[in-house]
Scaffold this active site. Structure first.
Site, PDB file in Angstrom:
ATOM      1  N   TYR A  51      -0.944   0.361   1.126  1.00 56.33           N
ATOM      2  CA  TYR A  51      -0.338   0.127   2.431  1.00 56.33           C
ATOM      3  C   TYR A  51       0.843  -0.844   2.315  1.00 56.33           C
ATOM      4  O   TYR A  51       1.613  -0.992   3.260  1.00 56.33           O
ATOM      5  CB  TYR A  51      -1.328  -0.477   3.427  1.00 56.33           C
ATOM      6  CG  TYR A  51      -2.534   0.353   3.753  1.00 56.33           C
ATOM      7  CD1 TYR A  51      -2.661   1.676   3.335  1.00 56.33           C
ATOM      8  CD2 TYR A  51      -3.573  -0.196   4.505  1.00 56.33           C
ATOM      9  CE1 TYR A  51      -3.791   2.417   3.638  1.00 56.33           C
ATOM     10  CE2 TYR A  51      -4.704   0.550   4.822  1.00 56.33           C
ATOM     11  CZ  TYR A  51      -4.811   1.843   4.381  1.00 56.33           C
ATOM     12  OH  TYR A  51      -5.929   2.573   4.691  1.00 56.33           O
ATOM     13  N   HIS A 109      -9.998   3.315  -3.485  1.00 51.44           N
ATOM     14  CA  HIS A 109      -9.406   4.053  -2.365  1.00 51.44           C
ATOM     15  C   HIS A 109      -9.754   5.542  -2.388  1.00 51.44           C
ATOM     16  O   HIS A 109     -10.024   6.135  -1.341  1.00 51.44           O
ATOM     17  CB  HIS A 109      -7.883   3.866  -2.376  1.00 51.44           C
ATOM     18  CG  HIS A 109      -7.260   3.929  -1.029  1.00 51.44           C
ATOM     19  ND1 HIS A 109      -6.067   3.312  -0.727  1.00 51.44           N
ATOM     20  CD2 HIS A 109      -7.633   4.543   0.121  1.00 51.44           C
ATOM     21  CE1 HIS A 109      -5.753   3.535   0.545  1.00 51.44           C
ATOM     22  NE2 HIS A 109      -6.678   4.284   1.073  1.00 51.44           N
TER      23      HIS A 109
END
Length: 279
Positions: A51, A109
């Site tokens: 991110y 992730h």
């Protein structure tokens, strides 16, 4: 606004039952949005290496006025750094970028199963936990076979598995499996924004019946399923609204009606963890 109930994870870490997603909250505006979320009452913030906002999260923590120990801060390991040494360095760099001494939770992730390195990455994070760099080790987007292999090879299941979950993709088999083995389900994209689920006529009717907004209805559905939703918003008003889900409840019939909206093609993108990879 009602107090936010807490979950106790399998490793003993206590976390709120709803968290602020921070995808696309970056830079100075991202810091402001995160601070407004904390001001609204969020005590768990979910970020990720990919991110590119771990620094913004750290700045928000330092400026928000809430003691660090009262927050639960989360980041995630990207797929390109699953090898043991790279996982360790990435976690250390994440902490340096955020200006933190430890992450409350650090997640893999995506499993990226074709590479076959997620068990190695998980072991690296467990060892980092032993060094005090992270309090709880979890994963995202793992299928039951991935979770079981992690358990077989390391002796532990992840504390959480963060998966896509919303009314069009309710993931009942995954929820059942997670409950059986003691893994807490977290829901990313809990409102199914790509599908615009809040505009679904069935959701609108149920929300009117309950006397709440569609987003509050859906987030309450998540809570009653026992999941931990991660609604993302930079709007202070929407952040407060999304937190206000503990002052009402849904009947079994209302819960079933929402779950019945599930579709075989409910994923918002072609991201089946059996083959999808993200680096």
């Amino acid at each position: 606004m009602s107090e936010i109930p807490a979950y106790t994870l399998s490793d003993g870490l206590e976390v709120p039952s709803i968290a602020l997603g921070t995808y696309n909250l970056r830079g100075a505006s991202g810091v402001s949005s995160m601070i407004s979320g904390i001001d609204a009452g969020y005590r768990m913030l979910d970020s990720a290496f990919n991110y590119e906002n771990e620094g913004a999260l750290g700045a928000a923590v330092r400026r928000c006025g809430v003691p660090r120990e009262d927050l639960r801060l989360v980041s995630k390991l990207p797929g390109r750094h699953h090898r043991y040494d790279e996982a360790v360095y990435t976690l250390e760099e994440s902490l340096l970028r955020a200006g933190l001494d430890y992450w409350d939770m650090y997640l893999i992730h995506w499993p990226n199963p074709k590479r076959g390195l997620y068990v190695e990455a998980f072991q690296a994070l467990l060892d980092a936990r032993d060094r005090g760099l992270v309090r709880s080790v979890g994963v995202c987007n793992f299928l039951p076979e991935h979770l079981q292999l992690v358990r077989d090879e390391t002796g532990e299941y992840p504390s959480v598995n963060q998966i896509e979950l919303h009314p069009y993709f309710p993931q009942a088999p995954a929820l059942s499996y997670h409950a059986r083995v003691g893994v807490r389900t977290e829901s990313w994209s809990p409102l199914g924004r790509k599908w615009r689920i809040v505009e679904d006529p069935a959701i609108a009717a149920l929300a009117g019946e309950a006397g709440v907004s569609p987003s509050r209805l859906i987030l309450r559905w998540h809570y009653q399923l026992g999941t931990l939703p991660l609604p993302k918003s930079g709007s202070p008003e929407r952040q407060r609204e999304n937190l206000d889900i503990f002052s009402f409840s849904l009947s079994e019939e209302q819960m079933a009606a929402i779950s019945a909206l599930g579709r075989p093609d409910g994923r918002q993108a072609d991201q089946d963890p059996a083959y999808y990879e993200e680096f």
